[in-house]
Design a protein around this motif. Sequence first.
Motif, PDB file in Angstrom:
ATOM      1  N   LEU A  47       0.825  -1.208   0.000  1.00 31.64           N
ATOM      2  CA  LEU A  47       0.000   0.000   0.000  1.00 31.64           C
ATOM      3  C   LEU A  47       0.861   1.261   0.000  1.00 31.64           C
ATOM      4  CD1 LEU A  47      -2.848  -1.006   2.474  1.00 31.64           C
ATOM      5  CD2 LEU A  47      -3.014  -0.730  -0.003  1.00 31.64           C
ATOM      6  N   SER A  51       0.942   4.029  -3.113  1.00 31.95           N
ATOM      7  CA  SER A  51       0.208   5.235  -2.743  1.00 31.95           C
ATOM      8  C   SER A  51       0.954   6.497  -3.150  1.00 31.95           C
ATOM      9  CB  SER A  51      -0.016   5.244  -1.236  1.00 31.95           C
ATOM     10  OG  SER A  51      -0.652   6.424  -0.846  1.00 31.95           O
ATOM     11  N   ASP A  52       0.190   7.461  -3.674  1.00 38.64           N
ATOM     12  CA  ASP A  52       0.780   8.767  -3.972  1.00 38.64           C
ATOM     13  C   ASP A  52       0.844   9.622  -2.710  1.00 38.64           C
ATOM     14  OD1 ASP A  52       1.039   8.128  -6.652  1.00 38.64           O
ATOM     15  OD2 ASP A  52      -0.936   8.928  -7.163  1.00 38.64           O
ATOM     16  N   MET A  54       0.355   9.315   1.514  1.00 45.15           N
ATOM     17  CA  MET A  54       0.256   8.366   2.600  1.00 45.15           C
ATOM     18  C   MET A  54      -0.602   8.927   3.733  1.00 45.15           C
ATOM     19  SD  MET A  54       3.485   6.198   4.090  1.00 45.15           S
ATOM     20  CE  MET A  54       4.482   7.629   4.022  1.00 45.15           C
TER      21      MET A  54
END
Length: 90
Positions: A47, A51-52, A54
Amino acid sequence: MNTSQRQSMDDGLSYHADPGATPHDLMNEATEWLQYARGLNGLLADLIHESDAMDCQRVALGMEAIGALMRMGIHCMAQAHVRMCWGQAG
């Protein structure tokens, strides 16, 4: 998880060890807890990589869950060790 003898852990978690569980049973249970932690660790890492942005709060919760699972596994392993020592002494 086996329930009978409640043992308190530092952070409010509790582990219920079956007084009749063999060291082998406890080792299997410890392996299970540690595999859960490993799986959650992998999921969390994936994840984070994908993810761009967090969500630090969710990452922290995931890390706390991993820690709790590891503590449960370590506690099971310690119980297995104690029971093996008792078995050898008796």
